[in-house]
Structure formats: structure tokens, C-alpha cells
Design an enzyme around this catalytic site. Structure first.
Site, PDB file in Angstrom:
ATOM      1  N   HIS A   1       0.802  -1.219   0.000  1.00 59.19           N
ATOM      2  CA  HIS A   1       0.000   0.000   0.000  1.00 59.19           C
ATOM      3  C   HIS A   1       0.836   1.270   0.000  1.00 59.19           C
ATOM      4  CE1 HIS A   1      -3.743  -2.180   0.754  1.00 59.19           C
ATOM      5  NE2 HIS A   1      -2.960  -2.999   1.408  1.00 59.19           N
ATOM      6  N   ARG A   2       2.140   1.081  -0.030  1.00 64.49           N
ATOM      7  CA  ARG A   2       2.971   2.270   0.076  1.00 64.49           C
ATOM      8  C   ARG A   2       2.770   3.184  -1.128  1.00 64.49           C
ATOM      9  NH1 ARG A   2       8.021  -0.115   2.023  1.00 64.49           N
ATOM     10  NH2 ARG A   2       7.164  -0.241   4.106  1.00 64.49           N
ATOM     11  N   ALA A   3       2.533   2.590  -2.277  1.00 57.89           N
ATOM     12  CA  ALA A   3       2.376   3.390  -3.490  1.00 57.89           C
ATOM     13  C   ALA A   3       1.126   4.268  -3.410  1.00 57.89           C
ATOM     14  CB  ALA A   3       2.294   2.486  -4.714  1.00 57.89           C
TER      15      ALA A   3
END
Lengths: 347, 648
Positions: free
Chosen positions: A282-284
């Protein structure tokens, strides 16, 4: 700024707009997670990073604190500052410019994380922690030139503290923990070897740079460089006004950032892009929104638009496409455009 | 220092990790948790959040930079120097006692540290006998690790230490993802306020876990349940008995957290889902791609429930028999046994069906060039065997431990100096050695006086990969029958492996009349992959030229850096038919191969010959090189441990 080692002015760099934007966005919003600049030799990568020093804002810092603690932020304070604050001792505050701290490729692990202060131990018979580069880097920019050549061990510890903003040391008889929140800026030449995906993912943004193709621009690059080398002081003077303008714009954007809002559509757009493009984790998504917000602030707007998302996606996604280590990670950018286009027309 | 962390209940999704963590808190006897998964999936966020949520739980972190003295404890320097008293200064293992020990990026942990950790985790006691200190203290902790399998694997022994195993992935639903972003941004905007916002939930969860802890001792475990657990563990062919114990303990925690007393089959089954994945061992001969056990397991359980005491006939003691029978059950995998059965006494063979490979044996025109797409990439099993004192691949990201004098690498522990030259002093250890004697020494105005006998040196561990030079046969015979496709796939698989082990690679192709260095020795495995992709095939087979060039390249590399461990990998069918010298091509190749044997250069031959009539020429070359030889299909990993990490 000391004059002994004058940096080439940031605003005098010809072209390379994407790289410049990425760097500026990180100053405006230190939580973006840094930037990795990939490109061939001689494309002003290092020059740009070093030039950044002059544009950096001033912070409030606790005087005498090696970690440059923020007197207002008790959450991320080193133990000695926190103790003082708890006791009610007044912390002396000074204004200090954010710095670019170099992490040389040859750095050893003990110098990076910090180690036992030998001199102190021998002279006084006491154990003391000697802070390393990560301590200096707290609240500053940590710059790694040729980041792909960094020793694996160093990369590991770098990942460790980049992940949580804290450096835990359990070595050589020393047990210590201090804040280490920094903007990680790396430059690399991909021909020299690749970066481990884990480290790659830690960089919030990635830009690929190439030499200018336009002859006129190339000439301009040479002309300016020669002029600068001839008389750095005079050259810099010419750009003082531009530099000042940019500084003001950055600090304006910093103020603005707090007001920037996004709607649910934008959030879902980020999620959708990530799913469709098949990125890991989910970092993107989170990075995309934060970057888009910062772009909006940089453009003096309070609302995040689809165009900001497009620009953000370009910086946030390329290095996060899911792939096995050796599959070609082809970034199909038209797809992102389509997704954004769909969302726009859907309104 | 205390960092404000993202509240545990506010993490959306990732229910499996949440549950597994909470069970471990409720019942520490489960023995920990390994979280494996892609980047950015809240792995560490959850562990840290848990610590903040449970008020009497401390999460002790084991950072990657840890040295041995800090892990097990050491002599207290200050008290020794100042007061001449030998006191034990506790290390991480003591702090972790009764708590949770968390290792982020656990697969990157240094080997020495892992060894010490394993020892203590097994016995529950930390025995310290060092630096004149003799001490023992209990050290029981819940071991929690998180890792990204892309970076390398854990060795089986270490893997087994983790009670449970959870694999994570990002959320796939747009709305959920959007909500995750929203929460994260809100947290970052004002961490304190956000934590407060979730205070109610956090407190409630804390209370629930506390109650469950109390309730745990009331949970009744019936014989039936135990038998079910045992049979599931056996079905998975798990080593030892830890699996069933963990299943039962986990099921107890599930029941307690649910507020129930009676344990039912469903609990056992849920527990098994977490306790087994990393323990299941592959049954020899089992097709690799068979999904881990779920289906047959389910049946087994039902059976078990009905006929309580009757062990089903499949569960005989003998593993290989078992495997045979099991293998017949799943209809999924069409097996081309005929292809797979041959040679190799000890090696387990993985029948891998390549529909395109067999039987169109008459090759097409030999001289036209073609570029084949690489075939499927698979996980490779340990393929570079270790013959000297080096240690065989130990799972995590290194192939060889080089004890180098170059003062590079991670300092993990100290040693006594052996040679007369003293380099790379471990100051902390030296000081500790000298500390107890300070009162009696003449100190010359300093606080500490050191003597030669005190001196200790650093032991460093450097993760050095091998320097692997691929010598690939790109002649026409390789292009036939899409064989090159399989070969490229295999080499790519080896390159992937090389990447994880941080090997350096080079690539030589030989075809027509000469060999060509496609890629000099480099760290960029990616570049090798690109060159390989574009490598055309066609023409004759100048095998000797390829080998000679490889020899020269490795020689030159060795001059540059004497520390390297060169490995040459010849990929060929051995059908040499051209030599520049004009002599018999095969004899020339054997002669060139002999050079590697003479120099003792590690070599491996991958025999690509899969014609109906095998000539085993490549094997003869391999003998001349003193090389290990494989066939492509032998390279695929059969161990479930490796299969696990690829199922991400």
C-alpha cells in the site's frame, strides 16, 4: 552558506525538470519518503542534490543536541531532550538550516549506526554512545551517491531505520536508541548494477534522467558550467533572485500544504491505479496521494486534481510495479492516463 | 524513546496477522509468528501497534546491527573498571524474557546471531560463559519475525522456531484501499489525535486479550482434538512434534479469545492453517506445483472426526510410501513420468512436463538464427555445492561466508588474535577483557590500561556471493525443439537465485566459430538477464572456444580480486563440432575442460541434451572438469520451504 565551497545554484541547472520537481517536493513535504535519481553519468544528478542545500528551510532545533531534535515534537525526541523536557528544564532553541548529509559508499556499518566511544571509554572508563551518520541525518537529507554500490550490511541498517524513523543500536556493548527520520536521496547509474527491491521501495519517488537531446540546451549547459567555474561567486550572484524566488515558493507551499484537501474520488483513484497497475503493498497508494497533495501545494492550490494524480503517479509508480526480480518491469503509462481519464469523465 | 505508532485496531484488513499476533499474546506457548509478504503491507506497523496496545507487553526489538555481546549479555564494563567488580550486564535475551522479541527483516539477520538465538529459543535458558562471567538466566520469549521473501529465505531450522506463519498481501478492493490511505494520512497529519481517536477500541481489545489469557487455562482439550492435530501434522509430513503442539496451543488461544471453553474441530483446522505452511515438507516425488495440502486435509479431518481412533491406512510410518500414494490422489497434475524417470541415484527427480520438448526430434535448419523467449522461471534448489570449508547455502541472502581480512562486513563477535599481526581490534571486547584488572594495573593517568593479552579482534561476516560465469551453448542444436526456451528459463531461474545470493555474474555464449563475451563480470544480474534474452542461437558448436574464454575471464577476474570464489556454469549438450585448431572438436573441448579441473575451479555442467538417444557427451565434459552435473529438470526446487516463498 560558506563561500569556501560554493555550490552550483539549483536554479541554474538547465532542464531536468522532473528531477528538480521531485527534489523540491521532498523539501516541501519531508514525509514523501525521499527520491532516487537514476541516470547516466554527467546528468547533473549530484549537482542538483548538492545545490539543494541552499534552498533548504530553517528548522527550530534544540541547541547542542546531536540529533537536532524538534523542541515541539515530543514524539520524536532523543532520550536526553525528552528527559529534560519532562523535568521542565527549558530547552534552548536555535534556528538551523536543514542540511545535506553525505553517506559515502565506503562507510562502515559502525560509522553509520554509531558505536562505542572508544576515547571516552579509555579515558574515563565509561561507556558512551558515539553517534554515527544516522544521528546527523535526523531531520535532514541523507544523500547516498552511487546508492547501488552501497555495502549490503549498510543497506540493511539503512532500511531498518528508514522504516521507522528510529535507529536502534545494540552493538559493541552499547544499547541505545535515537530518532533517525531523514529524507533519503540516492543517485545511481543503473549500468553499475541494480538496487535491491526492498531498498527501492523505500524511496518515495523515482526519476530517471537522461542527457539533454536538444543541441541549444546542451550548449547552454556547457556555457553555464564554464561561467560558473570561472567565477563561482559572480555566477551565483546572477541567480540570487531566482534562488530567493524559489525559496519563497517552497516555504509558501509548505504553509499551503496543511490546507490541501482531497475528495473521496481522488482516494479511490489512487487505489484503483495501484490495483490496476499491480503494485506491491500500500505504500504506493499513500505515496501517490501525498505527492499529489504536495504538487497541489507547490502550484498554490488547495484542491488535488486529477492532473496532480497523473504527475504523482509518474513519480511514485515506476519502481513499484510488481515483478519478479528479473522480469522487465514495463510501466505502461498510458494505462494510468486512461484510468485517470475515465475517472475525470465519470463526473 | 517512545515513538507514536499507528493504532493496532485502525489497521484495515490483514486479519490473519492480527489474529496470529493476538493468539500469541494470549498464549505465549504457541511460540511466535513469522510474517512473510510483500513490501508495504503493514507488517511492522502491526507488531509495533500491538506493543502499544497491550499494556503489559513489551516488544523488544532485535536490530540487524546487533553484536553477540548485546544479544546474550556481557561483563559490565563500567563496574569492572571503576570498582573491580565483575558484574553481568544483561543483553537483549534477558530483556525479551516474558516478552515479545521482534526481528524485522529477519532473513537478513547475521548467521552468528541466528545461531545464538536458536540455541536459546530451544532451551529457554541463556547460558553465558564468557569474559570471566558465568551466568544463566531464563529467556523465554515470543519470537516474531517479518520478512520479504524476495530478499532471501530462512533456513528450515530457524523457520521451525516460529510457531505460526502468515503470508500477507495488499488489499485488492478499491474502497478498502482508499480507506487505508485515508487512515494513514489522517494519522500522519496528527498522530496523537489519531491515537486518541482509537483509544476506545484499543482499550477494548486490550481487555479482551487479558480476559482471554485468564480463560486460557479453562480451555478443555479433548483426546479427539489432539488426535486430529496429530493426524493433520502427519499428513503434512512435518518433522518432529512441534507442529501438533503448536496446533493445539493455537486452538486453545482461539477458543479463549472467542470466550468459549470447548475446543472443536474447526478450531484445530483454523490453527493448522497457521501452524503448518512453513513446516510441511515435500514428500519426495511430489509434483511441485501441487497446492499445499488443503483439499486432502479437509477430507482427512472429516474422516477423522467420524472414526475417532482409526488411523487411516495412508498414514504408514514410511514417508516415501506415503508420498507415492498421496501422489496418486490429486488428479491435478498431468505427469510425464516417462520423461522424468532416469539416472541420479540420490537426487529426487521432479517430473516437469514440457509439452513442447519431446519428440519432434528431427531438427529444423541448423544455420538460421533464432531468438527464443525464455521459458518458465522456477525456484532453484541449492545447486552450487560446497566442497571446502565454506558453508553450503544457508537459506538467507548469502551463498558463501568469506572470512576476509579486508575489514569489511558486519562485526558480529570477537575472537582472540592468533597471528602476530593485529588488525581490526574489537575495542569493546578488548576493554571488557581488560576491565576486571584495572584496579591492579598501573594506569599512567588513564582510566584504563590495556595489555597485549587483552586484545580481541573482530569477527566479521561478509555476505559475498560467488562470481558465476555462465558459458552458454548457443549453437543450432540448442535451437532445436524450442530447447533454448527451456534453457533460457533455467538460466533465468539461476540468475534469480544469484540475485538473492548477491552473486556476481558474467555471460559467455559460443556458437558458429567463436565464443563471445556477452557480459563481463558484473553485479548487475539484470543486465545479464537482458543480454540473455536477446541471445540468438544458430550455427555450430565451438565448445572448446567457450571454455577457453571462460578460463581466461575468470583468471583475469581473480587477479583483480583474489577474494572471489569463481564458479563456471556450462550450459550445453556437449555436442562439440567445431574447433579453431581444426583438431577433433570434442577432444579439444575435453582438453579445455581439464584446465578447470587442474586449477580447482568450481564448475557445474547443465546438460541440455534431451534427444531421444542421449549421448551423454556433456557428462563426459563434466567429468573432465570435475564438475557437478545436472539436467535442467533437476534444478527445480522440491522443498516446500522454497516453494512457499514463490507462491506470493
Amino acid at each position: 552558506m560558506e563561500h569556501a565551497n560554493k555550490n552550483y545554484p539549483f536554479t541554474a541547472i538547465v532542464g531536468q525538470e522532473k528531477m528538480k520537481t521531485a527534489l523540491i517536493l521532498n523539501i516541501i513535504n519531508p514525509l514523501l519518503g525521499g527520491v532516487l535519481i537514476r541516470g547516466e553519468k554527467g546528468t547533473a544528478k549530484s549537482t542538483a542534490v548538492r545545490a539543494l542545500a541552499e534552498l533548504l528551510p530553517e528548522w527550530e532545533q534544540v541547541e547542542g543536541c546531536v540529533f537536532g531534535c524538534d523542541p515541539a515534537d515530543t514524539g520524536l525526541m532523543c532520550s536526553s531532550c525528552a528527559e529534560k523536557k519532562n523535568k521542565g528544564t527549558k530547552l534552548d532553541v536555535i534556528l538551523s538550516k536543514m542540511k545535506v548529509i553525505d553517506l559515502p559508499v565506503s562507510a562502515t556499518e559502525d560509522r553509520v549506526v554509531g558505536t562505542l566511544d572508544i576515547e571516552h571509554a579509555i579515558k574515563k572508563g565509561e561507556k558512551k554512545f558515539e553517534p554515527g551518520i544516522l544521528a546527523q541525518a535526523n531531520r535532514n537529507i541523507l544523500y547516498v551517491d552511487e546508492v547501488n554500490l552501497l555495502d549490503d550490511h549498510v543497506v540493511d541498517v539503512l532500511l531498518d531505520s528508514a522504516a521507522m524513523g528510529v535507529n536502534n543500536i545494540e552493538r559493541e556493548g552499547v544499547s541505545f536508541s535515537h530518532p533517525a527520520r531523514f529524507i533519503l536521496v540516492g543517485t545511481m547509474n543503473p549500468e553499475e548494477g541494480d538496487l535491491r527491491p526492498q531498498l527501492l521501495d523505500r524511496f518515495g519517488l523515482v526519476v530517471d534522467v537522461a542527457g539533454e537531446k536538444d543541441v541549444a540546451k546542451r550548449v547552454e549547459v556547457i556555457r553555464r558550467r564554464l561561467e560558473f567555474e570561472n567565477d563561482p561567486a559572480a555566477f551565483s550572484q546572477n541567480y540570487e533572485e531566482l534562488q530567493k524566488e524559489l525559496c519563497d515558493k517552497i516555504s509558501g507551499a509548505e504553509q499551503m500544504l496543511r490546507q490541501v484537501r482531497y475528495n473521496d474520488k481522488i482516494l479511490e483513484l489512487a487505489a484503483k491505479i495501484s490495483i490496476e497497475m499491480g503494485v506491491d503493498g500500500h505504500r504506493a497508494d499513500i505515496g501517490m496521494i501525498k505527492t499529489a497533495m504536495t504538487i497541489a501545494a507547490y502550484n498554490s492550490r488547495e484542491d488535488v486534481r486529477e492532473s496532480d494524480m497523473l504527475e504523482a503517479a509518474e513519480l511514485v509508480l515506476p519502481h513499484r510495479m510488481r515483478r519478479r526480480p528479473f522480469e522487465e518491469g514495463i510501466m505502461d503509462f498510458t494505462k494510468v492516463e486512461e484510468i485517470i481519464g475515465d475517472a475525470g469523465s465519470g463526473r | 524513546m517512545k515513538n507514536i505508532v499507528f493504532p493496532f485496531p485502525a489497521v484495515l484488513g490483514q486479519e490473519k496477522i492480527k489474529k496470529a499476533l493476538m493468539w500469541n499474546v494470549v498464549n505465549p506457548r504457541i511460540g511466535g509468528l513469522l510474517i512473510s509478504g510483500e513490501k508495504g503491507t503493514a507488517k511492522s506497523t502491526l507488531v509495533r501497534g500491538l506493543a502499544a496496545m497491550i499494556d503489559d507487553l513489551e516488544v523488544v526489538e532485535l536490530p540487524l546491527n546487533t553484536t553477540e555481546d548485546r544479544l546474550v549479555g556481557a561483563i559490565d564494563l563500567e563496574s569492572a573498571i571503576k570498582h573491580g567488580i565483575k558484574r553481568f550486564e544483561v543483553g537483549i535475551l534477558k530483556k525479551a524474557h516474558g516478552n515479545m522479541l521482534y526481528v524485522d527483516e529477519v532473513n537478513l539477520l547475521s548467521d552468528h546471531i541466528v545461531n545464538s538465538l536458536l540455541e536459546v529459543a530451544a532451551s529457554g535458558v541463556n547460558v553465558v560463559e564468557r569474559e570471566g562471567i558465568s551466568c544463566r538466566h531464563p529467556s523465554r520469549f515470543v519470537l516474531v519475525g517479518s520478512m520479504n521473501p524476495e530478499e532471501g529465505k530462512l533456513r528450515a531450522q530457524f523457520l521451525d522456531r516460529f510457531g505460526l506463519y502468515v503470508e500477507v498481501k495488499g488489499e485488492e478492493d478499491t474502497r478498502e484501499r482508499a480507506e487505508i490511505i485515508r487512515r494513514r494520512l489522517e494519522f500522519e497529519r496528527d498522530p496523537k489525535a489519531y491515537v486518541n481517536k482509537w483509544a476506545k477500541e484499543t482499550i477494548a481489545e486490550n481487555k479482551r486479550i487479558k480476559c482471554a489469557r485468564e480463560a486460557l487455562k479453562n480451555v478443555v482439550v479433548t483426546d479427539n482434538a489432539m488426535q486430529l492435530a496429530a493426524s493433520i501434522a502427519k499428513e503434512g509430513n512435518c518433522a518432529g512434534h512441534r507442529a501438533e503442539l503448536v496446533i493445539v496451543e493455537t486452538a486453545k488461544a482461539i477458543v479463549a479469545l472467542d470466550g468459549r471453553i470447548a475446543l472443536n474441530a474447526k478450531d484445530i483446522r483454523e490453527a493448522a492453517e497457521y501452524a503448518l505452511p512453513h513446516r510441511i515438507r515435500d514428500i519426495p516425488d511430489e509434483p511441485l506445483s501441487q497446492p499445499p495440502e488443503q483439499e486432502p486435509l479437509e477430507e482427512e479431518q472429516q474422516e477423522e472426526q467420524q472414526q475417532t481412533n482409526d488411523n487411516s491406512p495412508t498414514e504408514t510410518e514410511d514417508n516415501s510410501d506415503d508420498g507415492q500414494q498421496l501422489q496418486d490422489n490429486p488428479p491435478s497434475e498431468p505427469e510425464s513420468q516417462a520423461e522424468g524417470e532416469q539416472q541420479k541415484d540420490s537426487e529426487d527427480i521432479l517430473p516437469q512436463d514440457k509439452p513442447e520438448a519431446p519428440d519432434q526430434s528431427n531438427a529444423d535448419g541448423n544455420d538460421d538464427e533464432q531468438i527464443d523467449e525464455p521459458g518458465q522461471i522456477f525456484m532453484v534448489k541449492p545447486w552450487i555445492m560446497d566442497d571446502q570449508e565454506r558453508i553450503l547455502r544457508k537459506g538467507s541472502g548469502k551463498r558463501s561466508l568469506v572470512k576476509t581480512s579486508s575489514m569489511q562486513g558486519r562485526y558480529v563477535k570477537y575472537k582472540f588474535p592468533r597471528e602476530s599481526s593485529i588488525q581490526d581490534i574489537a575495542f569493546d571486547a578488548t576493554l571488557r577483557a581488560a576491565a576486571p584488572f584495572q584496579r591492579s594495573r598501573d594506569k599512567n593517568g588513564m582510566a584504563v590500561a590495556l595489555q597485549t593479552g587483552d586484545i580481541r579482534l573482530k569477527v566479521r561476516e561478509k555476505r559475498t556471493g560467488n562470481t558465476i560465469l555462465f558459458v552458454v551453448d548457443a549453437s543450432g542444436s540448442m535451437g532445436a525443439n524450442k530447447r533454448m526456451k527451456a534453457v533460457k528459463g533455467a538460466i533465468l531461474s539461476l540468475l534469480t537465485d544469484a540475485y538473492q545470493k548477491r552473486d556476481k555474474v558474467g555471460l559467455i555464449a559460443f556458437r558458429k566459430k567463436s565464443a563471445e563475451l556477452l557480459l563481463g563480470i558484473t553485479r548487475s544480474v539484470e543486465l545479464a538477464q537482458k543480454r540473455l534474452q536477446d541471445m540468438p542461437t544458430g550455427g555450430r558448436t565451438p565448445l572448446a572456444e567457450g571454455l577457453n574464454m571462460a578460463y581466461d575471464v575468470l583468471k583475469a577476474a581473480k587477479v583483480k580480486d583474489p577474494d572471489i570464489i569463481p564458479v563456471v556454469v556450462l550450459v550445453s549438450d556437449g555436442r562439440a563440432n567445431f574447433a579453431c585448431s581444426g583438431l577433433n572438436a570434442f577432444d579439444e573441448a575435453v582438453k579445455a575442460a581439464g584446465k578447470f579441473a587442474a586449477e580447482g575451479i568450481k564448475s557445474i555442467v547443465i546438460n541440455t541434451d534431451c534427444d531421444f538417444i542421449r549421448l551423454d557427451l556433456a557428462d563426459k565434459i563434466a567429468d573432465a572438469m570435475h564438475a557437478d552435473h545436472f539436467r535442467i529438470e533437476d534444478l527445480e526446487a522440491e522443498s516446500i520451504v522454497t516453494a512457499l516463498s514463490m507462491s506470493v
